[in-house]
Design a protein around this motif. Structure first.
Motif, short mmCIF file in Angstrom:
data_model
loop_
_atom_site.label_atom_id
_atom_site.label_comp_id
_atom_site.label_asym_id
_atom_site.label_seq_id
_atom_site.Cartn_x
_atom_site.Cartn_y
_atom_site.Cartn_z
N ARG A 1 81.08 67.70 55.13
CA ARG A 1 80.81 69.14 55.05
C ARG A 1 82.08 69.93 54.80
NH1 ARG A 1 79.05 72.12 60.40
NH2 ARG A 1 81.31 72.01 60.63
N ASP A 2 83.15 69.60 55.56
CA ASP A 2 84.42 70.31 55.38
C ASP A 2 85.06 69.94 54.04
OD1 ASP A 2 84.04 71.48 57.80
OD2 ASP A 2 85.45 70.20 58.89
N GLY A 3 84.88 68.68 53.61
CA GLY A 3 85.39 68.28 52.30
C GLY A 3 84.73 69.06 51.19
N PHE A 4 83.42 69.28 51.32
CA PHE A 4 82.69 70.07 50.32
C PHE A 4 83.18 71.51 50.33
CE2 PHE A 4 79.13 72.76 49.00
CZ PHE A 4 78.88 72.24 47.75
N MET A 5 83.47 72.05 51.50
CA MET A 5 83.98 73.42 51.60
C MET A 5 85.32 73.54 50.86
SD MET A 5 85.26 75.47 55.00
CE MET A 5 86.67 74.33 55.11
N LEU A 6 86.23 72.56 51.08
CA LEU A 6 87.53 72.58 50.40
C LEU A 6 87.37 72.42 48.89
CD1 LEU A 6 89.60 70.35 52.87
CD2 LEU A 6 89.75 72.84 52.60
N ALA A 7 86.47 71.52 48.48
CA ALA A 7 86.23 71.31 47.05
C ALA A 7 85.68 72.58 46.40
CB ALA A 7 85.27 70.14 46.85
N SER A 8 84.79 73.27 47.10
CA SER A 8 84.21 74.51 46.56
C SER A 8 85.28 75.58 46.38
CB SER A 8 83.11 75.02 47.50
OG SER A 8 82.08 74.08 47.63
N GLN A 9 86.16 75.70 47.36
CA GLN A 9 87.24 76.68 47.26
C GLN A 9 88.14 76.38 46.07
OE1 GLN A 9 89.12 76.45 51.11
NE2 GLN A 9 87.59 77.74 52.11
N HIS A 10 88.50 75.10 45.91
CA HIS A 10 89.36 74.70 44.79
C HIS A 10 88.64 74.92 43.45
CE1 HIS A 10 92.49 72.58 42.65
NE2 HIS A 10 91.60 71.73 42.15
N PHE A 11 87.35 74.63 43.42
CA PHE A 11 86.56 74.81 42.20
C PHE A 11 86.56 76.28 41.77
CE2 PHE A 11 82.66 75.48 39.81
CZ PHE A 11 82.63 74.38 38.97
N ARG A 12 86.35 77.17 42.74
CA ARG A 12 86.33 78.60 42.42
C ARG A 12 87.70 79.09 41.97
NH1 ARG A 12 82.84 78.76 46.95
NH2 ARG A 12 84.53 79.37 48.34
N GLU A 13 88.74 78.48 42.48
CA GLU A 13 90.10 78.88 42.10
C GLU A 13 90.42 78.48 40.67
OE1 GLU A 13 94.71 77.75 43.35
OE2 GLU A 13 93.05 77.22 44.68
N VAL A 14 89.98 77.29 40.28
CA VAL A 14 90.35 76.74 38.98
C VAL A 14 89.37 77.13 37.87
CG1 VAL A 14 90.80 74.59 37.71
CG2 VAL A 14 91.53 74.81 40.08
N GLN A 15 88.12 77.39 38.24
CA GLN A 15 87.08 77.59 37.24
C GLN A 15 87.36 78.71 36.24
OE1 GLN A 15 84.80 75.54 36.68
NE2 GLN A 15 83.83 76.67 35.04
N PRO A 16 87.90 79.86 36.63
CA PRO A 16 88.20 80.89 35.63
C PRO A 16 89.18 80.41 34.55
CG PRO A 16 88.23 81.85 37.81
CD PRO A 16 88.13 80.37 38.01
N LEU A 17 90.17 79.61 34.94
CA LEU A 17 91.12 79.05 33.96
C LEU A 17 90.42 78.09 33.01
CD1 LEU A 17 94.12 78.27 36.36
CD2 LEU A 17 93.76 80.33 34.99
#
Length: 203
Positions: free
Chosen positions: A143-159
């Protein structure tokens, strides 16, 4: 029924045993695969267990992320169109590539990859990261791994979305230039095509 199961592709089996309200005991139906194809059996059962362990919060986050991704893609397209010259788009593409190269390749989404596929591909990295950073254990690691992955995904996705749009525009320009060259070589539709189809004279 064993032949029917063996004939199904892996993704269909994972869906069947994880999405149809089946109990954990139903995995016993796949035990026969251990002798026939142990590698495939291990991969399928691991994927089934991973699907079953997904929480309601994770499913909701995936739905929200799909909507956010559509907005990000639209914004990236609008931003890229502001770069009217090819040189400006090239320079922006180089800048974006440098920014993306700052992130580890094994933990960064690929072009066109959604959050679900991204996490499925990198879940080991993120669960280990959750354990190391947050000191979580057991099922909470995922669950926490998914939370971290989601945060990173949102950070990188605009680029990634902007870079993908620049690539699309460049391919579109190349196709238009190729069409213009063909028209210049054969302005009436009969130039090169006609000469190529004309029989040779025998000497």
């Amino acid at each position: 029924w064993k032949n029917e199961i063996m004939a199904m592709d892996d993704s269909s089996l994972v869906w069947l045993y994880s999405k149809n309200d089946r109990s954990a005991n139903d995995l016993k139906e796949l035990f026969f695969m251990r002798d026939l194809d142990p590698v495939r059996y291990l991969a399928i059962t691991m994927n089934i267990k991973a699907e079953r362990s997904k929480t309601a919060e994770e499913e909701e986050e995936l739905r929200l992320e799909a909507a956010r991704q559509a907005d990000v893609s639209a914004a990236a397209a609008a931003k890229a169109k502001l770069l009217t010259s090819r040189e400006a788009r090239l320079q922006r593409g180089i800048q974006l590539r440098r920014q993306l190269q700052q992130y580890p390749e094994e933990s960064t989404p690929k072009l066109g990859e959604g959050l679900k596929d991204f996490f499925d591909r990198t879940d080991d990295y993120w669960t280990i990261t959750a354990h190391e950073l947050l000191e979580t254990t057991g099922k909470k690691m995922r669950r926490d791994g998914f939370m971290l992955a989601s945060q990173h995904f949102r950070e990188v996705q605009p680029l990634l979305a902007e870079f993908s749009e620049l690539l699309r525009m460049e391919k579109e320009n190349e196709a238009m230039e190729a069409a213009e060259r063909d028209t210049a070589d054969d302005p009436k539709g009969g130039g090169k095509v006609a000469s190529a189809s004309r029989p040779r004279e025998h000497k």
